[in-house]
Scaffold this active site. Structure first.
Site, PDB file in Angstrom:
ATOM      1  CB  CYS A  19      -0.890  -0.032   1.238  1.00 43.30           C
ATOM      2  SG  CYS A  19      -1.655   1.540   1.682  1.00 43.30           S
ATOM      3  CB  VAL A  60      -3.630  -0.372   6.109  1.00 40.80           C
ATOM      4  CG1 VAL A  60      -3.978  -1.489   7.047  1.00 40.80           C
ATOM      5  CG2 VAL A  60      -3.788  -0.796   4.650  1.00 40.80           C
TER       6      VAL A  60
END
Length: 209
Positions: A19, A60
Site C-alpha cells: 500500500c 491501512v
C-alpha cells in the site's frame, strides 16, 4: 487472519504490504529511526480483527498510540514528526508549513486519488495512467537540480516517493525530458538508507532499481 494480540509496545502500526499510503508512513518511521513501534503487516485480501475493532473504516495505515487511534495518512505522518522531533520533517516557519501541507494535499487529491483506478477495470486503468502521466509531466517542470521538493527532505518527499517507486508497476512512462528530471530526483530518494529500509518484500519486488 492477522492478530496484534502479542504486540509488545504501546505504539502499533497496521500497514499494508504493498500500500503506497502505508509506505509513506514506513518512510517517516525509517527516517526518524523509530524502534519503539510494532508493525502488523496486512497482505492484500487479509483481515485483522484488531483493526476492525479499532478503525471504523477498516483501512491501512492505522496507527495506535496508547488510547489514540489514527487512520488518516497525513495525520499519522505529522503526528510521528511531532512525537519524534528529530530529524524534523516539516519546516518551523508557519507559512512554509502551510505550503508543504498544501503540496501533500494536492498529491493526495490528484495522484493518490488515482490509485484505486490503477487497480480497476482495463478502461479505468488506461484513463488513470493517462491522467497520472499528465500530472507528473506538468509537475516535472518544477524540478531542477534541487535534491528535494523543498529546502530539506520532508514529509512532502515521503509522500511522493512511494508513487515514483511504483511508476513501472503502474505502467506509467513519462516523456524523456520530464522523465529524466523526475528520474534524477527519484534516484536521490531511492538512494536514501531510510527509503531502502522502508520497503516491504512486495514493494522491493516492484522494480529492480
Amino acid at each position: 487472519m492477522v492478530s496484534a494480540a502479542s504486540r509488545r509496545s504501546l505504539m502499533t502500526l497496521f500497514a499494508g504490504t504493498d500500500c503506497p499510503h502505508s509506505h509513506r508512513i514506513r518512510m517517516v518511521i525509517a527516517e526518524k529511526g523509530i524502534d519503539s513501534l510494532d508493525t502488523v503487516e496486512i497482505r492484500p485480501g487479509e483481515t485483522s480483527e484488531d483493526l476492525i475493532d479499532l478503525n471504523p473504516y477498516n483501512t491501512v495505515p492505522t496507527l495506535v498510540d496508547r488510547d489514540l487511534v489514527m487512520y488518516d495518512p497525513r495525520i499519522i505522518m505529522e503526528y510521528l514528526d511531532e512525537r519524534f522531533p528529530h530529524p524534523p520533517l516539516m519546516p518551523v516557519d508557519p507559512v512554509m508549513r502551510a505550503r508543504y501541507r498544501l503540496a501533500m494535499f494536492r498529491m493526495e487529491q490528484d495522484i493518490y486519488g488515482l490509485i484505486d483506478d490503477l487497480h480497476g477495470t482495463p478502461a479505468q486503468v488506461r484513463k488513470a495512467r493517462t491522467r497520472l502521466r499528465e500530472i507528473l509531466t506538468t509537475l516535472a517542470a518544477d524540478f531542477s537540480a534541487r535534491p528535494f521538493m523543498g529546502e530539506e527532505f520532508s514529509l512532502v518527499d515521503c509522500t511522493f516517493a512511494p508513487i515514483l517507486w511504483r511508476l513501472d508497476h503502474y505502467g506509467v512512462e513519462l516523456p524523456p525530458k520530464q522523465g529524466k528530471r523526475l528520474g534524477d530526483y527519484a534516484r536521490r530518494l531511492f538512494g536514501r538508507a531510510a527509503f531502502r529500509a522502508s520497503l516491504t518484500e512486495q514493494e522491493a519486488a516492484m522494480r529492480s532499481g
